[in-house]
Design an enzyme around this catalytic site. Structure first.
Site: not given
Length: 217
Positions: A11-17, A66, A91
């Site tokens: 997936h693309g960059q998430s808030l958790g990243n 995400r 995940e």
């Protein structure tokens, strides 16, 4: 089994990243993409379409926000012949909302113990994820063998899940798995089966040599 391809996409960059404390207030399965993650997903669309070569694929996507957002932003249209939200591609489960202090302690314990066997309290071990991706792969192989399934499958999933799926397909050791880095956000890998064996288009980055000397080759 004849020629089969599996395209793996994180997936693309998430808030958790970008904000690890987000896991303390936002359920993991609802973690959104960041604006950068949305752009990454849109840019990955052309790359994935080129890999598909105008041939429709079966799409399996982790049901997390995400990953579903990433798939939508790819803009595949009719190239997504069938889309299945597949919980076995989710995940690793860390166990509901995380406590910020415990979160830091667990990360140190997990690193020292080993990512594969360390069981998160109220969550999963890497071995649990390995088991469910194995069950998914068995089902996918059965559908392909039965006929009527596209030769190419696109899996939109998560970094650790993607690494474990490859570990299972290639029979890599636990030590090698723990030496590999996740693909970056919206990075892809392509698996091809030539009728005899699986091949990976390019190796994963490694942050150390595998202690048992095993390689991805």
């Amino acid at each position: 089994m004849g020629p089969v391809r599996i395209i793996l996409l994180r997936h693309g960059q998430s808030l958790g990243n970008v904000d690890e404390l987000a896991y303390c207030r936002v359920p993991d399965h609802t973690m959104p993409l960041t604006p950068l993650g949305e752009r990454e997903a849109k840019e990955a669309g052309d790359r994935v379409k080129a890999l598909l070569q105008d041939v429709p694929a079966a799409v399996y996507v982790s049901p997390y926000t995400r990953t579903r957002s990433t798939l939508r932003l790819l803009g595949l249209g009719a190239l997504a012949e069938r889309v299945v939200a597949e919980p076995r591609l989710r995940e690793q489960d860390w166990g509901n909302l995380q406590d910020p202090v415990q979160q830091e302690v667990l990360k140190h314990q997990r690193h020292a113990f080993g990512h594969f066997f360390f069981r998160l309290p109220n969550g999963e071990s890497g071995a649990d994820v390995d088991d469910r991706v194995a069950a998914f792969l068995d089902g996918l192989e059965a559908r392909v063998r039965a006929g009527g399934h596209p030769e190419t499958s696109l899996l939109v999933s998560h970094g650790l899940t993607i690494r474990l799926l490859c570990r299972r397909l290639f029979g890599w050791s636990v030590e090698l798995f723990e030496s590999l880095s996740n693909p970056t956000t919206c990075e892809d890998r392509v698996l091809e089966h030539d009728g005899e064996r699986w091949r990976l288009d390019r190796p994963f980055d490694q942050w150390r040599d595998s202690p048992d000397g095993e390689t991805q080759g």
